[in-house]
Design an enzyme around this catalytic site. Structure first.
Site, PDB file in Angstrom:
ATOM      1  N   ASN A   1     -94.415  17.312  27.506  1.00 50.88           N
ATOM      2  CA  ASN A   1     -95.502  16.356  27.267  1.00 50.88           C
ATOM      3  C   ASN A   1     -96.428  16.462  28.469  1.00 50.88           C
ATOM      4  O   ASN A   1     -96.105  15.977  29.550  1.00 50.88           O
ATOM      5  CB  ASN A   1     -94.927  14.937  27.134  1.00 50.88           C
ATOM      6  CG  ASN A   1     -96.012  13.877  27.152  1.00 50.88           C
ATOM      7  OD1 ASN A   1     -97.189  14.170  26.899  1.00 50.88           O
ATOM      8  ND2 ASN A   1     -95.635  12.646  27.454  1.00 50.88           N
TER       9      ASN A   1
ATOM     10  N   LYS B   1     -99.332  15.162  28.966  1.00 49.67           N
ATOM     11  CA  LYS B   1    -100.152  13.973  29.264  1.00 49.67           C
ATOM     12  C   LYS B   1    -101.604  14.409  29.512  1.00 49.67           C
ATOM     13  O   LYS B   1    -102.060  15.351  28.889  1.00 49.67           O
ATOM     14  CB  LYS B   1     -99.554  13.208  30.445  1.00 49.67           C
ATOM     15  CG  LYS B   1     -98.049  12.984  30.266  1.00 49.67           C
ATOM     16  CD  LYS B   1     -97.451  12.047  31.253  1.00 49.67           C
ATOM     17  CE  LYS B   1     -95.967  11.876  30.945  1.00 49.67           C
ATOM     18  NZ  LYS B   1     -95.332  10.870  31.761  1.00 49.67           N
TER      19      LYS B   1
ATOM     20  N   HIS C   1     -95.575   6.857  22.872  1.00 51.02           N
ATOM     21  CA  HIS C   1     -95.172   7.072  24.267  1.00 51.02           C
ATOM     22  C   HIS C   1     -95.406   5.774  25.045  1.00 51.02           C
ATOM     23  O   HIS C   1     -96.353   5.037  24.757  1.00 51.02           O
ATOM     24  CB  HIS C   1     -95.975   8.226  24.885  1.00 51.02           C
ATOM     25  CG  HIS C   1     -95.449   8.604  26.225  1.00 51.02           C
ATOM     26  ND1 HIS C   1     -95.810   7.924  27.362  1.00 51.02           N
ATOM     27  CD2 HIS C   1     -94.559   9.548  26.612  1.00 51.02           C
ATOM     28  CE1 HIS C   1     -95.150   8.456  28.392  1.00 51.02           C
ATOM     29  NE2 HIS C   1     -94.393   9.442  27.962  1.00 51.02           N
TER      30      HIS C   1
ATOM     31  N   GLU D   1     -96.714   5.184  27.741  1.00 48.96           N
ATOM     32  CA  GLU D   1     -98.066   5.042  28.313  1.00 48.96           C
ATOM     33  C   GLU D   1     -99.056   4.575  27.238  1.00 48.96           C
ATOM     34  O   GLU D   1     -99.988   3.833  27.527  1.00 48.96           O
ATOM     35  CB  GLU D   1     -98.494   6.370  28.962  1.00 48.96           C
ATOM     36  CG  GLU D   1     -97.722   6.590  30.258  1.00 48.96           C
ATOM     37  CD  GLU D   1     -97.406   8.039  30.583  1.00 48.96           C
ATOM     38  OE1 GLU D   1     -98.049   8.951  30.033  1.00 48.96           O
ATOM     39  OE2 GLU D   1     -96.479   8.255  31.396  1.00 48.96           O
TER      40      GLU D   1
ATOM     41  N   GLU E   1     -86.776   6.962  26.368  1.00 54.25           N
ATOM     42  CA  GLU E   1     -87.379   7.148  27.686  1.00 54.25           C
ATOM     43  C   GLU E   1     -87.454   5.807  28.414  1.00 54.25           C
ATOM     44  O   GLU E   1     -88.362   5.007  28.153  1.00 54.25           O
ATOM     45  CB  GLU E   1     -88.801   7.696  27.553  1.00 54.25           C
ATOM     46  CG  GLU E   1     -88.885   9.044  26.878  1.00 54.25           C
ATOM     47  CD  GLU E   1     -90.170   9.778  27.264  1.00 54.25           C
ATOM     48  OE1 GLU E   1     -90.055  10.901  27.731  1.00 54.25           O
ATOM     49  OE2 GLU E   1     -91.263   9.204  27.115  1.00 54.25           O
TER      50      GLU E   1
ATOM     51  N   GLY F   1     -91.737   9.713  35.504  1.00 58.49           N
ATOM     52  CA  GLY F   1     -92.613  10.106  36.604  1.00 58.49           C
ATOM     53  C   GLY F   1     -92.192   9.535  37.952  1.00 58.49           C
ATOM     54  O   GLY F   1     -92.938   9.597  38.914  1.00 58.49           O
TER      55      GLY F   1
ATOM     56  N   SER G   1     -88.038  12.022  34.104  1.00 59.92           N
ATOM     57  CA  SER G   1     -87.681  12.832  35.277  1.00 59.92           C
ATOM     58  C   SER G   1     -86.635  13.902  34.981  1.00 59.92           C
ATOM     59  O   SER G   1     -85.749  14.153  35.801  1.00 59.92           O
ATOM     60  CB  SER G   1     -87.243  11.933  36.436  1.00 59.92           C
ATOM     61  OG  SER G   1     -88.319  11.082  36.828  1.00 59.92           O
TER      62      SER G   1
END
Ligand code: PGA
Length: 250
Positions: free
Chosen positions: A9, A11, A95, A97, A167, A173, A213
């Site tokens: 991904n 992003k 996701h 985000e 996730e 991240g 991660s």
């Protein structure tokens, strides 16, 4: 037996030239891989050019998002037909985000999922808890709620072919990974929940990835967990070398 599925991904990273350079390198590095499904979910503007490089290889493409309508006055959005037309087989839905920064809720994500199935795209539905939810022990309730709301009205036949990505937000991240045991514990809970909502066959068929991660050095122990079928990889998917090492996780 579920086939492992490693997806990147990207992003909001990589211009067209950078994207083409990366997949050109990646396709050589993973050319011999036959027992793992590989996909890169990339920014929409990169996909057309990437498809020229990876069509007829073992690398599939995915979009990072899409809208749930076929066409019309939705400035800035992308339809399922558009992302398919640039070679996408997959699309990430929900996701964290998108949920946190862009305010996408489970009802909207449910509509997106239904549209993805109707248009023959394979959705990767992301679910997971925040740090405070993990610390207060609410993580099981959180993913249960996200599954019930996200999959509402969706048929078993579609769920069998989709991908779920667990996730935890605190591991995205941050360099902090859930331990393989933590990931396995909640992913097996997710599988049991799918069995309750549908049936055992559906639960055994659906692929569930871990994301947060994932790196070359920790992928092997993550993939060794019986219920973890793959990884959704952010930062480490940006470089061909590190992503190819994850794909070859043995
Ligand atoms: P990360 O991102 O691997 O950089 O933690 C994972 C994701 O957000 O899908």
């Amino acid at each position: 037996m579920r086939r492992p599925f490693i997806a990147g991904n990207w992003k909001m990273n990589k211009t067209v030239d950078e994207a083409v350079e990366m997949v050109t390198e990646l396709k050589e590095l993973v050319a011999g891989v036959e027992d793992v499904d590989i996909a890169i979910c990339a920014p929409a503007v990169d996909l057309y050019a990437m498809n020229k490089v990876v069509a007829d290889t073992n690398i599939a493409l995915g979009a990072e998002n899409m809208y749930w309508k076929e066409s019309g006055a939705y400035t800035g959005e992308l339809s399922p037909a558009m992302i398919k037309s640039v070679g996408c087989e997959y699309v990430i839905i929900g996701h964290s985000e998108r949920r946190e920064i862009f305010g996408e809720d489970d009802q909207l994500l449910n509509l997106k999922l239904k549209t993805a199935f109707a248009e023959d795209l394979n959705p990767i539905l992301c679910i997971g808890e925040k740090l405070a939810e993990r610390e207060s022990g609410a993580h099981f309730d959180k993913v249960e709620f996200q599954l019930e709301a996200g999959l509402s009205g969706i048929e078993a036949a579609d769920v069998k072919n989709m991908v779920l990505a667990y996730e935890p937000l605190w591991a995205i991240g941050t360099g902090e990974t859930a331990t393989p045991e933590q990931a396995e514990e909640i992913i097996s809970f997710i599988r049991e929940k799918v069995a309750k909502m549908y049936d055992q066959k559906t639960a055994e068929a659906v692929r569930i990835q871990y994301g947060g991660s994932v790196k070359p050095h920790n992928v092997t122990e993550i993939m060794a967990q019986p219920n973890i079928d793959g990884a959704l990889v952010g930062g480490a998917s940006l470089e061909a070398e590190s992503f190819s090492q994850i794909v070859k996780f043995d």
